[in-house]
Design a protein around this motif. Sequence first.
Motif, PDB file in Angstrom:
ATOM      1  N   LEU A   1      93.523 -65.701 -34.800  1.00  0.00           N
ATOM      2  CA  LEU A   1      93.690 -66.940 -35.537  1.00  0.00           C
ATOM      3  C   LEU A   1      93.169 -68.127 -34.725  1.00  0.00           C
ATOM      4  O   LEU A   1      93.409 -68.226 -33.518  1.00  0.00           O
ATOM      5  CB  LEU A   1      95.154 -67.178 -35.882  1.00  0.00           C
ATOM      6  CG  LEU A   1      95.840 -66.129 -36.749  1.00  0.00           C
ATOM      7  CD1 LEU A   1      97.254 -66.583 -37.093  1.00  0.00           C
ATOM      8  CD2 LEU A   1      95.042 -65.849 -38.018  1.00  0.00           C
ATOM      9  N   VAL A   2      92.453 -69.016 -35.407  1.00  0.00           N
ATOM     10  CA  VAL A   2      91.985 -70.239 -34.758  1.00  0.00           C
ATOM     11  C   VAL A   2      92.401 -71.433 -35.608  1.00  0.00           C
ATOM     12  O   VAL A   2      92.491 -71.343 -36.839  1.00  0.00           O
ATOM     13  CB  VAL A   2      90.455 -70.249 -34.558  1.00  0.00           C
ATOM     14  CG1 VAL A   2      90.016 -69.118 -33.649  1.00  0.00           C
ATOM     15  CG2 VAL A   2      89.705 -70.186 -35.893  1.00  0.00           C
ATOM     16  N   LEU A   3      92.665 -72.516 -34.926  1.00  0.00           N
ATOM     17  CA  LEU A   3      92.898 -73.797 -35.593  1.00  0.00           C
ATOM     18  C   LEU A   3      91.574 -74.533 -35.645  1.00  0.00           C
ATOM     19  O   LEU A   3      90.897 -74.681 -34.623  1.00  0.00           O
ATOM     20  CB  LEU A   3      93.924 -74.621 -34.828  1.00  0.00           C
ATOM     21  CG  LEU A   3      94.146 -76.058 -35.302  1.00  0.00           C
ATOM     22  CD1 LEU A   3      94.743 -76.086 -36.701  1.00  0.00           C
ATOM     23  CD2 LEU A   3      95.029 -76.823 -34.315  1.00  0.00           C
TER      24      LEU A   3
ATOM     25  N   ILE B   1      93.539 -73.105 -40.707  1.00  0.00           N
ATOM     26  CA  ILE B   1      93.778 -71.895 -39.926  1.00  0.00           C
ATOM     27  C   ILE B   1      92.841 -70.830 -40.469  1.00  0.00           C
ATOM     28  O   ILE B   1      92.817 -70.557 -41.684  1.00  0.00           O
ATOM     29  CB  ILE B   1      95.235 -71.397 -40.040  1.00  0.00           C
ATOM     30  CG1 ILE B   1      96.212 -72.461 -39.539  1.00  0.00           C
ATOM     31  CG2 ILE B   1      95.407 -70.093 -39.257  1.00  0.00           C
ATOM     32  CD1 ILE B   1      96.088 -72.794 -38.070  1.00  0.00           C
ATOM     33  N   ALA B   2      92.048 -70.239 -39.576  1.00  0.00           N
ATOM     34  CA  ALA B   2      91.112 -69.197 -39.983  1.00  0.00           C
ATOM     35  C   ALA B   2      91.312 -67.960 -39.126  1.00  0.00           C
ATOM     36  O   ALA B   2      91.626 -68.050 -37.931  1.00  0.00           O
ATOM     37  CB  ALA B   2      89.682 -69.688 -39.864  1.00  0.00           C
ATOM     38  N   ASP B   3      91.127 -66.792 -39.746  1.00  0.00           N
ATOM     39  CA  ASP B   3      91.148 -65.521 -39.035  1.00  0.00           C
ATOM     40  C   ASP B   3      89.696 -65.107 -38.813  1.00  0.00           C
ATOM     41  O   ASP B   3      88.936 -64.941 -39.777  1.00  0.00           O
ATOM     42  CB  ASP B   3      91.879 -64.464 -39.867  1.00  0.00           C
ATOM     43  CG  ASP B   3      92.080 -63.158 -39.112  1.00  0.00           C
ATOM     44  OD1 ASP B   3      91.419 -62.962 -38.064  1.00  0.00           O
ATOM     45  OD2 ASP B   3      92.890 -62.333 -39.569  1.00  0.00           O
ATOM     46  N   VAL B   4      89.298 -64.975 -37.553  1.00  0.00           N
ATOM     47  CA  VAL B   4      87.904 -64.654 -37.236  1.00  0.00           C
ATOM     48  C   VAL B   4      87.775 -63.273 -36.592  1.00  0.00           C
ATOM     49  O   VAL B   4      86.762 -62.954 -35.982  1.00  0.00           O
ATOM     50  CB  VAL B   4      87.283 -65.729 -36.312  1.00  0.00           C
ATOM     51  CG1 VAL B   4      87.300 -67.084 -36.987  1.00  0.00           C
ATOM     52  CG2 VAL B   4      88.011 -65.801 -34.965  1.00  0.00           C
ATOM     53  N   ALA B   5      88.793 -62.422 -36.755  1.00  0.00           N
ATOM     54  CA  ALA B   5      88.772 -61.103 -36.116  1.00  0.00           C
ATOM     55  C   ALA B   5      87.580 -60.280 -36.578  1.00  0.00           C
ATOM     56  O   ALA B   5      86.912 -59.618 -35.786  1.00  0.00           O
ATOM     57  CB  ALA B   5      90.075 -60.361 -36.404  1.00  0.00           C
ATOM     58  N   SER B   6      87.309 -60.291 -37.870  1.00  0.00           N
ATOM     59  CA  SER B   6      86.122 -59.632 -38.426  1.00  0.00           C
ATOM     60  C   SER B   6      85.697 -60.449 -39.636  1.00  0.00           C
ATOM     61  O   SER B   6      86.384 -60.499 -40.640  1.00  0.00           O
ATOM     62  CB  SER B   6      86.434 -58.192 -38.825  1.00  0.00           C
ATOM     63  OG  SER B   6      87.438 -58.140 -39.801  1.00  0.00           O
TER      64      SER B   6
ATOM     65  N   VAL C   1      84.728 -66.879 -29.960  1.00  0.00           N
ATOM     66  CA  VAL C   1      86.155 -66.547 -29.959  1.00  0.00           C
ATOM     67  C   VAL C   1      86.351 -65.052 -29.743  1.00  0.00           C
ATOM     68  O   VAL C   1      87.166 -64.624 -28.920  1.00  0.00           O
ATOM     69  CB  VAL C   1      86.823 -66.990 -31.276  1.00  0.00           C
ATOM     70  CG1 VAL C   1      88.299 -66.593 -31.280  1.00  0.00           C
ATOM     71  CG2 VAL C   1      86.684 -68.496 -31.470  1.00  0.00           C
ATOM     72  N   ARG C   2      85.596 -64.242 -30.484  1.00  0.00           N
ATOM     73  CA  ARG C   2      85.746 -62.784 -30.376  1.00  0.00           C
ATOM     74  C   ARG C   2      85.396 -62.291 -28.979  1.00  0.00           C
ATOM     75  O   ARG C   2      86.005 -61.339 -28.473  1.00  0.00           O
ATOM     76  CB  ARG C   2      84.848 -62.098 -31.411  1.00  0.00           C
ATOM     77  CG  ARG C   2      85.241 -62.352 -32.855  1.00  0.00           C
ATOM     78  CD  ARG C   2      84.373 -61.562 -33.806  1.00  0.00           C
ATOM     79  NE  ARG C   2      84.471 -62.086 -35.168  1.00  0.00           N
ATOM     80  CZ  ARG C   2      83.453 -62.571 -35.866  1.00  0.00           C
ATOM     81  NH1 ARG C   2      82.232 -62.588 -35.326  1.00  0.00           N
ATOM     82  NH2 ARG C   2      83.646 -63.034 -37.079  1.00  0.00           N
ATOM     83  N   MET C   3      84.390 -62.916 -28.361  1.00  0.00           N
ATOM     84  CA  MET C   3      83.973 -62.507 -27.017  1.00  0.00           C
ATOM     85  C   MET C   3      84.894 -63.056 -25.931  1.00  0.00           C
ATOM     86  O   MET C   3      84.724 -62.740 -24.760  1.00  0.00           O
ATOM     87  CB  MET C   3      82.536 -62.990 -26.756  1.00  0.00           C
ATOM     88  CG  MET C   3      81.476 -62.306 -27.586  1.00  0.00           C
ATOM     89  SD  MET C   3      79.837 -63.019 -27.267  1.00  0.00           S
ATOM     90  CE  MET C   3      79.647 -62.633 -25.516  1.00  0.00           C
ATOM     91  N   LYS C   4      85.838 -63.890 -26.341  1.00  0.00           N
ATOM     92  CA  LYS C   4      86.737 -64.568 -25.396  1.00  0.00           C
ATOM     93  C   LYS C   4      85.927 -65.317 -24.341  1.00  0.00           C
ATOM     94  O   LYS C   4      86.200 -65.263 -23.131  1.00  0.00           O
ATOM     95  CB  LYS C   4      87.694 -63.578 -24.748  1.00  0.00           C
ATOM     96  CG  LYS C   4      88.611 -62.887 -25.754  1.00  0.00           C
ATOM     97  CD  LYS C   4      89.605 -61.962 -25.090  1.00  0.00           C
ATOM     98  CE  LYS C   4      90.508 -61.314 -26.135  1.00  0.00           C
ATOM     99  NZ  LYS C   4      91.499 -60.381 -25.538  1.00  0.00           N
TER     100      LYS C   4
END
Length: 216
Positions: A2-4, A17-22, A186-189
């Motif tokens: 989750l990202v703001l 709020i968005a979910d960017v996991a996939s 975000v996914r790659m941290k």
Amino acid sequence: MLVLVLDTSTPAVTAAIADVASGVSVLASRVTVDGRAHGELLAPAVSAVLDQAGAGPSDLAAVVAGVGPGPFTGLRVGLVTAVAMTQALGIPAYGVCSLDGLGRGTSGRVLVATDARRKEVYWAVYADGTRVEGPGVAKPADLSVSVDRAVGDGALRYADVLGLPVDEEPRYPSPAALAARAARRVRMKAPGEALTPLYLRRPDAVIPGERKPALR
């Protein structure tokens, strides 16, 4: 993940709020158009989207912030909020050009323009959703770009001057588009970034110089 998502580069005070996991999925969004109340509106909007998404601050993996271009005061509200939250939560921040929140997903050559006040626009040109020129600031009559059409609040305000077809939407940066621009980081941290604002010109308010004597 989750990202703001925050953006205050235009009169639209945006929190989501968005979910960017996939892919990118916006779970909650609040956009209030009021160019004079960014400071009053942003914090309640953040609280509201967290509640709507059923999440708490500790569930956030990152903050994605539109870094402009935009007027000094409004833009600063969003970036200060983003920095404060990332420092308090120990999570990274990722900056995105706010114009990308309008240009992403467009097809053909498109001029994106937002209102810069002083009868000017902040602008950039996109080719099939990729920025190829800008960002910059200019009077609409001085813009000389090869595009098919235009989008954005600035384009709508100055459509007669630009002499281009202008889409009614999107008018303000999309939270989904802003999140998508940062999703890979975000996914790659990836390491967090300093949120450097794109003001493109000096603020309207300046520190006064030394007073000159009335009489010599």
